[in-house]
Design an enzyme around this catalytic site. Structure first.
Site: not given
Length: 172
Positions: A138, A120
């Site tokens: 995401d 991330d």
């Protein structure tokens, strides 16, 4: 003549997977873990590892969650691919949504299978409030879900309008 199925929208899934994995590769190659670069007063690029799912759900468990989330991504992707196959190509909004969800799910699944975690790096915050760090996969999953909600609202309005029109014609 058989109409073209929604499978033709899988090019979008491939695009999401490519952009997601390329962005993660660049972050892993150029950042140290937890390194942060400030881009805007409310946005940083921050290299983080997520061993769980959304918002690090189940991240602190012993490792079984890796296989659980991998299996879940595969099952969801298969179900959505089958749905795309059954859909008409003209069902654009729904097909785009499913393709985006598939691309995001597979992007994160590849990351999880290869690294054991998801990379991330997108970090939004305001003052002391920080949104969990996330990635392009995401974003794609959330956008796909939002498109499904939008399609549902539009379909509901259309059917409501159609019912009103039908009722007005049948009442003399």
């Amino acid at each position: 003549m058989k109409s073209i199925s929604g499978l033709r929208w899988l090019w979008l899934s491939l695009g999401v997977i490519t952009a997601d994995l390329l962005s993660k590769y660049i972050v892993v190659q150029r950042f140290e873990l937890h390194e942060t670069i400030n881009i805007l007063p409310v946005f940083n690029l921050t290299y983080a590892r997520n061993y769980g799912a959304a918002f690090s759900f189940l991240a602190d468990h012993s490792g079984w969650q890796k296989y659980f989330f991998l299996g879940l991504a595969v099952i969801i992707s298969i179900v959505l691919i089958i749905t795309l196959y059954k859909n008409k190509s003209s069902q654009r909004l729904q097909n785009i949504a499913y393709a985006m969800i598939i691309g995001g799910a597979i992007g994160n699944a590849i990351d999880r299978a290869y690294h054991g975690y998801v990379v991330d790096f997108l970090h939004f915050y305001w003052d002391i409030y920080h949104y969990p760090i996330f990635n392009l996969a995401d974003i794609s999953i959330v956008m796909g879900a939002a498109l499904l909600i939008l399609e549902s609202i539009l379909e509901y309005r259309s059917s409501k309008k159609s019912n009103r029109h039908h009722n007005n014609k049948s009442n003399p």
